[in-house]
Scaffold this motif. Structure first.
Motif, PDB file in Angstrom:
ATOM      1  N   THR A  55      40.307   3.483  10.769  1.00 58.94           N
ATOM      2  CA  THR A  55      39.946   3.261  12.185  1.00 58.94           C
ATOM      3  C   THR A  55      39.437   4.627  13.001  1.00 58.94           C
ATOM      4  OG1 THR A  55      40.967   1.204  12.238  1.00 58.94           O
ATOM      5  CG2 THR A  55      40.312   2.090  14.361  1.00 58.94           C
ATOM      6  N   VAL A  56      38.441   4.832  13.677  1.00 58.39           N
ATOM      7  CA  VAL A  56      38.061   5.868  14.585  1.00 58.39           C
ATOM      8  C   VAL A  56      38.060   5.314  15.934  1.00 58.39           C
ATOM      9  CG1 VAL A  56      36.495   7.752  14.949  1.00 58.39           C
ATOM     10  CG2 VAL A  56      36.738   7.035  12.691  1.00 58.39           C
ATOM     11  N   TYR A  57      38.964   5.767  16.738  1.00 56.01           N
ATOM     12  CA  TYR A  57      39.094   5.122  18.097  1.00 56.01           C
ATOM     13  C   TYR A  57      38.255   6.206  18.928  1.00 56.01           C
ATOM     14  CZ  TYR A  57      42.900   2.129  16.703  1.00 56.01           C
ATOM     15  OH  TYR A  57      43.594   1.287  15.836  1.00 56.01           O
ATOM     16  N   GLN A  58      38.093   5.599  20.314  1.00 50.71           N
ATOM     17  CA  GLN A  58      37.328   6.589  21.376  1.00 50.71           C
ATOM     18  C   GLN A  58      37.816   7.873  21.392  1.00 50.71           C
ATOM     19  OE1 GLN A  58      35.563   4.396  24.720  1.00 50.71           O
ATOM     20  NE2 GLN A  58      36.748   2.767  24.038  1.00 50.71           N
ATOM     21  N   ASP A  59      39.176   7.965  21.290  1.00 43.87           N
ATOM     22  CA  ASP A  59      39.825   9.311  21.682  1.00 43.87           C
ATOM     23  C   ASP A  59      39.658  10.294  20.488  1.00 43.87           C
ATOM     24  OD1 ASP A  59      41.682   8.389  19.919  1.00 43.87           O
ATOM     25  OD2 ASP A  59      43.172   8.205  21.295  1.00 43.87           O
ATOM     26  N   LEU A  60      39.170   9.774  19.203  1.00 46.55           N
ATOM     27  CA  LEU A  60      38.882  10.441  18.064  1.00 46.55           C
ATOM     28  C   LEU A  60      40.150  11.076  17.244  1.00 46.55           C
ATOM     29  CD1 LEU A  60      35.785  12.379  19.372  1.00 46.55           C
ATOM     30  CD2 LEU A  60      35.828  10.083  18.326  1.00 46.55           C
ATOM     31  N   ALA A  61      41.331  11.323  18.031  1.00 46.70           N
ATOM     32  CA  ALA A  61      42.422  11.857  17.463  1.00 46.70           C
ATOM     33  C   ALA A  61      42.204  13.325  16.720  1.00 46.70           C
ATOM     34  CB  ALA A  61      43.045  10.832  16.624  1.00 46.70           C
ATOM     35  N   LEU A  62      41.224  13.917  17.469  1.00 49.74           N
ATOM     36  CA  LEU A  62      41.048  15.612  17.019  1.00 49.74           C
ATOM     37  C   LEU A  62      41.828  16.496  17.852  1.00 49.74           C
ATOM     38  CD1 LEU A  62      37.108  15.191  16.435  1.00 49.74           C
ATOM     39  CD2 LEU A  62      38.794  14.864  14.624  1.00 49.74           C
ATOM     40  N   VAL A  63      42.016  17.420  17.412  1.00 47.67           N
ATOM     41  CA  VAL A  63      42.863  18.530  18.045  1.00 47.67           C
ATOM     42  C   VAL A  63      41.701  19.435  18.186  1.00 47.67           C
ATOM     43  CG1 VAL A  63      44.625  20.400  17.871  1.00 47.67           C
ATOM     44  CG2 VAL A  63      44.745  18.191  16.634  1.00 47.67           C
ATOM     45  N   GLY A  64      41.552  19.727  19.616  1.00 51.11           N
ATOM     46  CA  GLY A  64      40.501  20.626  20.281  1.00 51.11           C
ATOM     47  C   GLY A  64      40.707  21.940  20.054  1.00 51.11           C
ATOM     48  N   ASP A  65      41.859  22.710  19.684  1.00 52.21           N
ATOM     49  CA  ASP A  65      42.157  24.138  19.404  1.00 52.21           C
ATOM     50  C   ASP A  65      42.107  24.343  17.975  1.00 52.21           C
ATOM     51  OD1 ASP A  65      44.513  23.018  19.253  1.00 52.21           O
ATOM     52  OD2 ASP A  65      45.407  24.473  20.759  1.00 52.21           O
ATOM     53  N   LEU A  66      42.026  23.501  17.021  1.00 49.74           N
ATOM     54  CA  LEU A  66      42.033  23.666  15.783  1.00 49.74           C
ATOM     55  C   LEU A  66      40.545  23.440  15.264  1.00 49.74           C
ATOM     56  CD1 LEU A  66      44.791  21.386  14.281  1.00 49.74           C
ATOM     57  CD2 LEU A  66      44.806  23.848  14.724  1.00 49.74           C
ATOM     58  N   SER A  67      40.186  24.187  13.990  1.00 52.31           N
ATOM     59  CA  SER A  67      39.008  24.303  13.647  1.00 52.31           C
ATOM     60  C   SER A  67      38.754  23.011  13.055  1.00 52.31           C
ATOM     61  CB  SER A  67      39.040  25.377  12.571  1.00 52.31           C
ATOM     62  OG  SER A  67      39.736  24.981  11.349  1.00 52.31           O
ATOM     63  N   VAL A  68      37.277  23.027  12.663  1.00 52.89           N
ATOM     64  CA  VAL A  68      36.669  21.549  12.149  1.00 52.89           C
ATOM     65  C   VAL A  68      37.574  21.539  10.941  1.00 52.89           C
ATOM     66  CG1 VAL A  68      34.728  20.826  11.127  1.00 52.89           C
ATOM     67  CG2 VAL A  68      34.414  21.976  13.266  1.00 52.89           C
TER      68      VAL A  68
END
Length: 279
Positions: free
Chosen positions: A99-112
């Motif tokens: 599941t990919v939620y709206q908040d994406l659960a990505l860490v902004g200050d980490l690289s792709v």
């Protein structure tokens, strides 16, 4: 990415495509609030299913049950012909549901590339120490994003430097990398501009074209539904009140249904009044 946006460019889902997921008679309440009432849905192999409805209709509760965050009060879930129950998101993932939620659960200050492998990092032994294998993760990320047609200038860039559409594509790519059989996208086009939405829609079209991942797409834009989805389930007040193939209905009919006041009786009355759709 150069998406083929026309649904005519993609072969229709075959009539013999097997049902890989079935939720039957699902109900869920939170105290005095009833979120879902006897909901049943089916999802076939390679199908893109639109789940639509107003805020509070029960969409989020339904996908959280399917993702293992909530357990239903009544009803059953069948995955690939076997009845299952999900006590946690890990249980759902073990059955191929991402599941990919709206908040994406990505860490902004980490690289792709670090985000792509967050929680499942590759490591290597150096002088007896376990260190991150950044080179391997960097190379795999670049290769995988390229294969999906996702244009990211550098996988070394931190996520907070990407556009909204690029971040959404990275989140989807990370989930696909886990080789799910079912991918749930919770309003992936929310707050995106036209160009950014085109990137995400192109990725969904690619999944639809290849037909090896089934997708449940929560979306509000009806035009986009008919662009990338095979079927529509409309939720109202915790019930599925409309279930139709996109090839057998239209955006105009969907709007008419919404204006009808919803509910099964209102929809039936509106359909009878409007008559059959023109061929």
């Amino acid at each position: 990415m150069n998406p083929e946006t026309g649904p005519q460019a993609i072969a229709p889902l075959g009539p013999d495509a097997p049902v890989i997921l079935e939720m039957s008679h699902i109900s869920k309440g939170f105290g005095a609030v009833t979120a879902l009432v006897d909901v049943s849905i089916k999802l076939r192999q390679g199908e893109v299913l639109a789940l639509v409805g107003d805020n509070g209709a029960g969409k989020s509760t339904l996908i959280k049950i399917l993702s293992g965050f909530h357990q239903p009060d009544t009803g059953t879930i069948t995955s690939k012909g076997k009845e299952v129950s999900f006590a946690s998101p890990r249980d759902a993932r073990s059955h191929g549901i991402e599941t990919v939620y709206q908040d994406l659960a990505l860490v902004g200050d980490l690289s792709v590339f670090h985000n792509m492998f967050l929680g499942r990092e590759y490591k290597k032994r150096v002088l007896g120490l376990n260190l991150l294998d950044n080179q391997k993760m960097r190379e795999l990320s670049r290769q995988y994003l390229d294969n999906l047609g996702i244009s990211i200038p550098s996988v070394n860039s931190t996520v907070d430097l990407l556009s909204g559409g690029q971040r959404q594509c990275v989140a989807v790519a990370r989930s696909i990398y886990a080789s799910p059989s079912i991918l749930i996208l919770d309003e992936p086009l929310a707050a995106l501009g036209v160009r950014e939405s085109a990137h995400v829609l192109g990725l969904i079209q690619k999944l639809r074209r290849e037909r090896n991942v089934s997708v449940i797409l929560i979306v509000h834009n009806y035009n986009q539904i008919f662009e990338v989805c095979d079927r529509i389930n409309f939720l109202h007040a915790g019930e599925i009140v409309f279930d139709a193939s996109t090839s057998e209905t239209s955006e105009e009919e969907l709007i008419r249904i919404v204006k009808s006041g919803l509910g099964r009786k209102a929809i039936a009355a509106a359909a009878a009044e409007a008559g059959p759709l023109p061929a």
